[in-house]
Design an enzyme around this catalytic site. Sequence first.
Site, PDB file in Angstrom:
ATOM      1  N   LYS A  34       0.545  -1.238   0.521  1.00 46.86           N
ATOM      2  CA  LYS A  34      -0.059   0.233   0.045  1.00 46.86           C
ATOM      3  C   LYS A  34       0.988   1.027   0.295  1.00 46.86           C
ATOM      4  CE  LYS A  34      -0.253   0.295   5.042  1.00 46.86           C
ATOM      5  NZ  LYS A  34      -1.308   0.176   6.124  1.00 46.86           N
ATOM      6  N   ARG A 124     -10.786  -0.135  14.957  1.00 48.39           N
ATOM      7  CA  ARG A 124     -10.333   0.730  13.407  1.00 48.39           C
ATOM      8  C   ARG A 124     -11.176   0.715  12.111  1.00 48.39           C
ATOM      9  NH1 ARG A 124      -4.265   1.793  10.688  1.00 48.39           N
ATOM     10  NH2 ARG A 124      -4.726  -1.159  10.260  1.00 48.39           N
ATOM     11  N   TYR A 244      14.744  31.558   3.043  1.00 43.64           N
ATOM     12  CA  TYR A 244      13.692  32.428   3.743  1.00 43.64           C
ATOM     13  C   TYR A 244      14.241  32.814   5.366  1.00 43.64           C
ATOM     14  CZ  TYR A 244      10.110  32.177   0.410  1.00 43.64           C
ATOM     15  OH  TYR A 244       9.744  31.972  -1.037  1.00 43.64           O
TER      16      TYR A 244
END
Length: 324
Positions: A34, A124, A244
């Site tokens: 996955k 879950r 930055y």
Amino acid sequence: MQKTLSVINLCNIRANALKIRAKIGNRKLFAVVKADAYGHGAEEVARAIEDVCDGFCVAIADEGAALRIAGISKPVLVFAPPLDKSDAERSEFYNLTVTVNSVETARLCKNCRCHIKVNTGMNRLGCNIKDLPKVLKAVDLDKTDGVYSHLFAPQNAAVCKAQLEIFNRAERLVKAQKPDICAHLSASGGLLRGGNYLKDGVRAGILLYGYAPAGFSSSGFKPALKVYAKRVQKTKFIGGGVGYNYADRPYKNLSAYRLGYADGFLRGVPLGEKTLCMDAFMRNGGGGLICVMKNADEYARRCGTISYEVLTSVTRRSEKIYER
């Protein structure tokens, strides 16, 4: 090539799969690919180990469809239960094995092969054991190939034992109706715990890629991913900033590398000087091509997270190069 470079060693992944195969013997091995094989490239990983494993696991049907399109023919279990008729039809079309977690899902997926998921404590996904008899009545047992659950704290022996006891009850209920069904409880953590947790098969995820869950050692398993960034400019420092950030010291030269937080790295964890820009970071000096991640555990510790999150993030905008 302006992308970051992810170099993936398929030999290491295959060696990890063979090590797992040796540990579990004749039990079934489901390789978890996955999230693009945890960032390593699902199709290439699956091709590299298809002969070693008995099947694959993905999170959603689209991931399973991509494996089929790539020519993978072994069973593919989709962890997320179908949410609607379209999901069920897509799974049927691509010959994917769906997860059944309720009577409703069983009815929706009546034309698909399936594994029943039981909630043993993770809370879950999965039906509670009191609802399992109803689910068994709703599924087509001829198309039901497995029953499974998931250890939520595999490093905790007492918690695992409690989950195992619940799963044993579920396994007995299912096998009373279909004795040859595959019962699987363990992902990588349970696999390393071994013994009764191996059941009829295991689902190997993070271990395939050379890492172990919290509380376990990855000794003997080989990480497979390194990420590189290319220098795009070397600049004589003229004062002012570093990206930055305000410069807090003088520099002679600064190199800009084409990799930033949009590539899956954490903005506030320096890879050189100061924080990352969206698409670049800065280093004092530096070569033309540098390795910015050799070990996901080490980088995860710097980020205050886990290797899973790192691996699934840092190849986001990458060109994958495979070592075979």
